[in-house]
Design an enzyme around this catalytic site. Sequence first.
Site, PDB file in Angstrom:
ATOM      1  CG  ASP A 262      -3.122   4.023   4.121  1.00 15.90           C
ATOM      2  OD1 ASP A 262      -4.167   3.859   4.785  1.00 15.90           O
ATOM      3  OD2 ASP A 262      -2.911   3.441   3.038  1.00 15.90           O
TER       4      ASP A 262
ATOM      5  CE  LYS B 253      -9.339  -2.457   3.426  1.00 14.49           C
ATOM      6  NZ  LYS B 253      -8.004  -2.030   3.086  1.00 14.49           N
TER       7      LYS B 253
ATOM      8  CD1 TRP C 171      -2.462  -2.067   1.624  1.00 17.84           C
ATOM      9  CD2 TRP C 171      -3.056  -0.961  -0.231  1.00 17.84           C
ATOM     10  NE1 TRP C 171      -3.522  -2.735   1.053  1.00 17.84           N
ATOM     11  CE2 TRP C 171      -3.905  -2.085  -0.074  1.00 17.84           C
ATOM     12  CE3 TRP C 171      -3.234  -0.125  -1.329  1.00 17.84           C
ATOM     13  CZ2 TRP C 171      -4.936  -2.376  -0.990  1.00 17.84           C
ATOM     14  CZ3 TRP C 171      -4.253  -0.409  -2.237  1.00 17.84           C
ATOM     15  CH2 TRP C 171      -5.086  -1.520  -2.066  1.00 17.84           C
TER      16      TRP C 171
HETATM   17  C1  LIG Z   1      -7.553  -1.364   1.759  1.00 17.59           C
HETATM   18  C2  LIG Z   1      -6.407  -0.426   1.826  1.00 17.59           C
HETATM   19  C3  LIG Z   1      -6.215   0.576   0.868  1.00 17.59           C
HETATM   20  C4  LIG Z   1      -7.110   0.738  -0.340  1.00 17.59           C
HETATM   21  O1  LIG Z   1      -8.380   1.170   0.021  1.00 17.59           O
HETATM   22  P1  LIG Z   1      -9.488   1.539  -1.074  1.00 17.59           P
HETATM   23  O2  LIG Z   1     -10.583   2.103  -0.244  1.00 17.59           O
HETATM   24  O3  LIG Z   1      -9.844   0.282  -1.795  1.00 17.59           O
HETATM   25  O4  LIG Z   1      -8.903   2.552  -1.989  1.00 17.59           O
HETATM   26  C5  LIG Z   1      -5.143   1.435   1.048  1.00 17.59           C
HETATM   27  N1  LIG Z   1      -4.315   1.327   2.093  1.00 17.59           N
HETATM   28  C6  LIG Z   1      -4.458   0.363   3.019  1.00 17.59           C
HETATM   29  C7  LIG Z   1      -3.504   0.279   4.158  1.00 17.59           C
HETATM   30  C8  LIG Z   1      -5.514  -0.547   2.921  1.00 17.59           C
HETATM   31  O5  LIG Z   1      -5.664  -1.505   3.842  1.00 17.59           O
END
Ligand SMILES: *Cc1c(COP(=O)(O)O)cnc(C)c1O
Length: 372
Positions: free
Chosen positions: A179, A203, A109
């Site tokens: 993030d 999540k 990511w």
């Molecule tokens: C799931 C995830 C993403 C992507 O998320 P989207 O909403 O599908 O764009 C980005 N960073 C992390 C750490 C994630 O777990």
Amino acid sequence: MNIVPETSSRVFNFSSGPAALPLPVLERARDELLELPGCGASIMEISHRSEAFSRILESAQAGIRQLLDLPENYEVLFLQGGARLQFAMIPMNLLAADSHAEFIVSGSWSEKARDEAAGLGTVRTCWTGLDGAFCQLPDPAELELDETASYAYLTSNETIQGVQFDEFPATGNLPLICDASSDLLSRPLDCQQFGLIYACAQKNVGPAGVTVVIIRKDLLERSRAELPGYLNYAEHARHGSRYNTPPTFAIYILDLVCQWIANEMGGLAGIDQLNREKAELLYDLLDEPSGFYQGHAKTSCRSRMNVTFRLPNPDLESQFIQSAAEQGLTSLAGHRSVGGIRASIYNAMPIEGVVALRDFMADFRDKQMEAT
Ligand SMILES: *Cc1c(COP(=O)(O)O)cnc(C)c1O
């Protein structure tokens, strides 16, 4: 507290995202689906400027603020476009043309976020775990960050590889961007370490469709007026997350999730304790001497959200995934880019589900080892 509804074929769902939601939240949403109390209509059918929705939006913002103990100089925004849109919005708003962004690349990511930012400005990779297949993290004290950068960026929990930061580098005046898509609200967190911290909801925090962006107010001054309106943080802040129609249903569920954490799980300290116990159940099994299961992450940076591991070969992994599913333990396949097994055990996964998985794993291992 209910874990499984009375007449139910609900499984223990280890999906990495969209992921399991707390059952009490789903039950409340079901009960209120046709008529939000006092509204005579569904949450999905009322104006985003109505008094009823305003209360929900305010409650959701207050819920995030209270759980994280956020100081006044941070703004809480509810945006769309998922984490992926933040990969672009962050450089568009915060990266100066004559400067660069420092990236700590600890997994898929952060790698994707860096590559997106590289198309919009200058980036520097100040650390990467690529050589070790992203099984480790840097020691925060040893990172050499260039303080002339516009910001430094990291991913608190790499959902695909299963590595998670416990401590973050002290960056002084350099804003640290995080993030936290897969671990926001899973543990207490001092948000004052960050200039901006964000998470897509699907999540740990709610359903897909809403992304929480927590931004220090002084950074809003960096958003240039020429940016397209929707892509401008200052514009969203000015309109209190109602620059346009926000994802009202997703915000409603997020509000219920915050209430559930605060009222039923003992806040972030309580949920953290439980998450630690859950993760330990699985890691203890990975560490046992037979070596049948091989954990991916180095011990010191193991994720308490996504437990990643391998079996002796891919055939056994397929068998494992299939026979687990037959026992109501689902979505255990690793991300398609890395394979192996991934058990995502976010806030809403009850400890009973983790115990069931642990027992299944021990049993599966014993049967395979007897057979050989
Ligand atoms: C799931 C995830 C993403 C992507 O998320 P989207 O909403 O599908 O764009 C980005 N960073 C992390 C750490 C994630 O777990």
